[in-house]
Design a protein around this motif. Structure first.
Motif, mmCIF file in Angstrom:
data_model
loop_
_atom_site.group_PDB
_atom_site.id
_atom_site.type_symbol
_atom_site.label_atom_id
_atom_site.label_comp_id
_atom_site.label_asym_id
_atom_site.label_seq_id
_atom_site.Cartn_x
_atom_site.Cartn_y
_atom_site.Cartn_z
ATOM 1 N N PRO A 414 -9.002 -14.011 -16.945
ATOM 2 C CA PRO A 414 -7.710 -13.758 -16.382
ATOM 3 C C PRO A 414 -7.980 -12.987 -14.870
ATOM 4 O O PRO A 414 -9.121 -12.619 -14.691
ATOM 5 N N ILE A 415 -7.095 -13.306 -13.825
ATOM 6 C CA ILE A 415 -7.116 -12.709 -12.484
ATOM 7 C C ILE A 415 -6.060 -11.718 -12.391
ATOM 8 O O ILE A 415 -4.710 -11.801 -12.857
ATOM 9 N N VAL A 416 -6.389 -10.680 -12.230
ATOM 10 C CA VAL A 416 -5.520 -9.466 -11.979
ATOM 11 C C VAL A 416 -5.140 -9.308 -10.155
ATOM 12 O O VAL A 416 -5.975 -8.757 -9.801
ATOM 13 N N ASP A 417 -3.951 -9.748 -10.121
ATOM 14 C CA ASP A 417 -3.394 -9.901 -8.657
ATOM 15 C C ASP A 417 -2.860 -8.428 -8.605
ATOM 16 O O ASP A 417 -1.856 -8.329 -9.030
ATOM 17 N N THR A 418 -3.382 -7.414 -8.005
ATOM 18 C CA THR A 418 -2.845 -6.015 -7.833
ATOM 19 C C THR A 418 -2.132 -5.714 -6.500
ATOM 20 O O THR A 418 -2.577 -5.966 -5.626
ATOM 21 N N TRP A 419 -0.897 -5.240 -6.927
ATOM 22 C CA TRP A 419 -0.150 -4.742 -5.652
ATOM 23 C C TRP A 419 -0.162 -3.163 -5.546
ATOM 24 O O TRP A 419 -0.026 -2.596 -6.880
ATOM 25 N N TRP A 420 -0.837 -2.547 -4.752
ATOM 26 C CA TRP A 420 -0.746 -0.999 -4.523
ATOM 27 C C TRP A 420 -0.794 -0.943 -3.074
ATOM 28 O O TRP A 420 -1.313 -1.971 -2.366
ATOM 29 N N GLN A 421 -1.191 0.532 -2.654
ATOM 30 C CA GLN A 421 -1.222 0.734 -1.225
ATOM 31 C C GLN A 421 -2.177 1.974 -1.382
ATOM 32 O O GLN A 421 -2.437 2.696 -2.151
ATOM 33 N N THR A 422 -2.729 2.327 0.017
ATOM 34 C CA THR A 422 -3.443 3.484 0.421
ATOM 35 C C THR A 422 -2.450 4.700 0.030
ATOM 36 O O THR A 422 -2.802 5.744 -0.768
ATOM 37 N N GLU A 423 -1.171 4.569 -0.134
ATOM 38 C CA GLU A 423 -0.359 5.649 -0.250
ATOM 39 C C GLU A 423 -0.168 5.785 -2.022
ATOM 40 O O GLU A 423 0.250 7.081 -2.079
ATOM 41 N N THR A 424 -0.118 4.952 -2.559
ATOM 42 C CA THR A 424 0.152 5.165 -4.164
ATOM 43 C C THR A 424 -1.230 5.234 -4.716
ATOM 44 O O THR A 424 -1.104 5.783 -5.890
ATOM 45 N N GLY A 425 -2.509 5.145 -4.238
ATOM 46 C CA GLY A 425 -3.661 5.745 -4.899
ATOM 47 C C GLY A 425 -4.221 4.801 -5.919
ATOM 48 O O GLY A 425 -5.518 4.759 -5.864
ATOM 49 N N CYS A 426 -3.451 4.204 -6.409
ATOM 50 C CA CYS A 426 -4.029 3.180 -7.601
ATOM 51 C C CYS A 426 -2.845 1.990 -7.683
ATOM 52 O O CYS A 426 -1.823 2.123 -7.084
#
Length: 656
Positions: A414-426
């Motif tokens: 499986p591919i985990v295509d992750t959306w997050w940011q510096t600001e969200t931390g995880c």
């Protein structure tokens, strides 16, 4: 607001294999939905239970979420803990001899560091920091090569309650100076130089120059790790070698500084729309909780995993999924000093083969570059140890996703295509690999407890499949606490009044018929063409799906009639066309291709061909520079962080 129009139509679906579902930490959609319901029914209680389960507390918390001074939220505020203790000490009784870090140097030399060894090195270096008068609350700049020592420095700061601010080793002395003065740092931890692609690159001279610019009187210590042996200038009053400081400590034990869950763990500077860096301030407890839960849920972490996140510790990905998350789980992880193309383009695949990597997490930019350098290269290596692939940093276009899935993962990972940011931390939105069917190009669904939605300009939620602004409706433990020294900018950037208290991510997105989120680009990367709002990522995906194209970046420039014209910067799989007639012919082919894939409205008005795109050394495309080139503006900002500044001149004068 006219809704952002979504034009990408992806219909392929990949269900998780039954064997993967059976062993997954979150097994099946029903399990995921049950967690989401628990968060919906008792939001504070959901997070409190996780914080008690996953974190070791010196003093348990009694307060969960304080919203009284919103948007300056506090989580678990009266609880006390230490991040380094949660990453290292907790493993000493259960697995002291387990390998924590497998370090592969640029030249291929491999070093193994156990949890016991890492704990000793962190503690001894922490004692060294204390001997220099560095204490709880002091800010420390870390400007280091990708190395075990960089992680030791970060963990040592956390151990004594000092607030670290890691600056990527590719940043210039001017950028370093800005961060030193903004944070009012008392110390800088650096190295004589770093080794990348067989070359020694100096680091300490940039620190010396940064300090020479003035307003740095508060810096009383510059600690220098000897990596290359190159000659460096020396100031006996402030400079000290890492090994001298380390060896002068008599003890490899250092009692952790127990701090409030809301004590700042680090400041990490990120670019803002103004060009002035923003010091994103993260807390201790909430941040670590996010790193741990995402390791469990998204990476489906198992004690037998060999985890490799290719990000540099200078970025948030290297904080959460190198320096903190894997160590808090007790994982064995790879840290790599070099570049994926040295000594040849098979370096990543050879390392996966040699170290039997199970989880591989890298950026779409790296994936696309590796396709260009040798799309069939992975098939020459034994990648059978892999069980999970990940993508981070920007949306991955479907064609790159398919190559990653088939060629690297053998159509079984499986591919985990992750959306997050510096600001969200995880991670905020990402597949739970044992629960969710995958679609190329989408980050799928929010993690349990993350209340993500799409809103229009008035802050009203958009429920149909039109695009809008990506927002998170409820505060979450790992989110940014403020912008260091600039609370007004924090409110203005992330909690504008029209969003009714929701966190504004700055990205545009849409949801499909299954509720999956599709990221369409930054809000400032949304083009308004003849009244149609088009996400740049979708045009880029269309271009890259053409067999001629290796990589593409799309920006807008003002147009008298259409409002904005679409300008595409394209890297071909073959040679860059020097002949204007040939360039025009290929450009027309690609324009027609985009017209067919998306529609005539999305056809680029202008296509410029280059051998590469302007990227930082970490692989991030500098779109602001491309916007300036498209508009014919002079580039005035610092370009020293670019991998190849000469590419700007090539794109400026490209035949088109």
């Amino acid at each position: 607001m006219s809704n952002i129009e979504s034009t990408l139509n992806e219909t392929r679906v990949f269900n998780p294999a039954a064997e993967f579902v059976k062993q997954a930490n979150v097994s099946g959609m029903a399990a995921y939905q049950s967690m989401c319901k628990a968060a919906q029914d008792d939001y504070p209680g959901f997070w409190a239970n996780l914080a008690r389960e996953h974190l070791l507390w010196k003093k348990p918390f009694t307060k969960i979420l304080d919203e009284s001074k919103a948007p300056f939220y506090k989580w678990f505020e009266d609880g006390e803990l230490n991040v380094s203790y949660n990453c290292l000490d907790k493993h000493l009784d259960t697995q002291p001899n387990k390998t924590a870090i497998i370090f592969e140097a640029d030249d291929g030399k491999v070093t193994h560091v156990s949890y016991r060894e890492l704990h000793g090195r962190v503690s001894q270096f922490a004692n060294g920091l204390k001997s220099r008068g560095i204490k709880k609350g002091d800010r420390v700049i870390i400007y280091m090569p990708m190395s075990v020592e960089a992680v030791v420095a970060m963990q040592a700061c956390a151990r004594i309650g000092a607030i670290h601010s890691v600056v990527f080793g590719g940043f210039s002395s001017k950028s370093l100076h800005e961060r030193i003065t903004d944070a009012q740092a008392v110390a800088v931890i650096t190295a004589d130089g770093q080794v990348r692609g067989g070359k020694n690159i100096p680091l300490k001279p940039a620190v010396d120059e940064a300090l020479s610019f003035g307003n740095c009187e508060m810096v009383h210590s510059v600690i220098v790790y000897r990596r290359t042996g190159m000659d460096v200038d020396w100031d006996d009053d402030t400079n000290i070698w890492w090994h001298d400081l380390f060896n002068s400590q008599t003890s490899a034990q250092c009692e952790p500084e127990w701090v409030s869950a809301e004590h700042p763990l680090f400041i990490l500077y990120t670019s803002g729309s103004t060009g002035k860096p923003k010091g994103v301030q993260h807390s201790t407890g909430g941040y670590l909780l996010g790193a741990i839960t995402s390791m469990q849920w998204v990476f489906d972490y198992k004690p037998t995993d060999v985890f490799w996140c290719t990000a540099d510790v200078g970025w948030i990905t290297g904080h959460s999924y190198v320096a903190y998350g894997p160590l808090a789980m007790g994982a064995t992880q790879i840290i790599f000093e070099g570049v994926p193309t040295y000594p040849d383009a098979g370096r990543f695949w050879k390392m996966i083969q040699n170290h039997k990597v199970t989880t591989f997490y890298t950026a779409p930019t790296a994936i696309r570059s590796l396709i260009k350098l040798g799309g069939d290269l992975p098939t020459q290596y034994d990648l059978s140890s892999l069980r999970l692939l990940g993508s981070v940093g920007e949306p991955i276009n479907p064609e790159a996703w398919m190559w990653y899935y088939n060629t690297v993962g053998g159509a079984r990972c499986p591919i985990v295509d992750t959306w997050w940011q510096t600001e969200t931390g995880c991670h905020m939105i990402a597949p739970l690999p044992g629960a969710m069917p995958l679609k190329p190009g989408t980050c799928t669904l929010p993690l349990p407890g993350i209340m993500a939605a799409i809103a229009n300009e008035a802050g009203d939620e958009v429920h149909d499949q039109h695009g809008g602004f990506l927002v998170i409706k409820r505060p979450f433990p790992s989110q940014i606490r403020t912008i260091w020294g600039d609370p007004d900018r924090y409110i203005k950037s992330y909690f504008p009044a029209e969003m009714h208290g929701a966190y504004l991510a700055g990205d545009s997105a849409r949801r499909d018929e299954d509720g999956y989120f599709w990221i369409m680009g930054r809000i400032d990367d949304v083009l308004n063409v003849s009244g149609h709002r088009l996400g740049t990522m979708e045009i880029e995906s269309a271009l890259v799906s053409n067999p001629l194209v290796a990589e593409a970046a799309v920006v807008g420039k003002p147009h008298d009639i259409k409002g904005e014209a679409v300008v595409a910067f394209v890297v071909l799989k073959g040679a860059r066309p020097e002949d204007p007639a040939k360039a025009k012919e290929i450009a027309e082919t690609l324009r027609n291709w985009v017209g067919k894939e998306i529609g005539p409205i999305a056809k680029p008005d202008e296509i410029r061909f280059g051998e590469n795109l302007p990227k930082t050394r970490s692989g991030k495309i500098m779109r602001r520079l491309l916007r300036a080139l498209a508009k014919g503006e002079e580039i005035t900002q610092d370009v020293s962080t670019l991998e190849n500044p000469a590419i700007l001149e090539q794109l400026k004068n490209a035949v088109r």
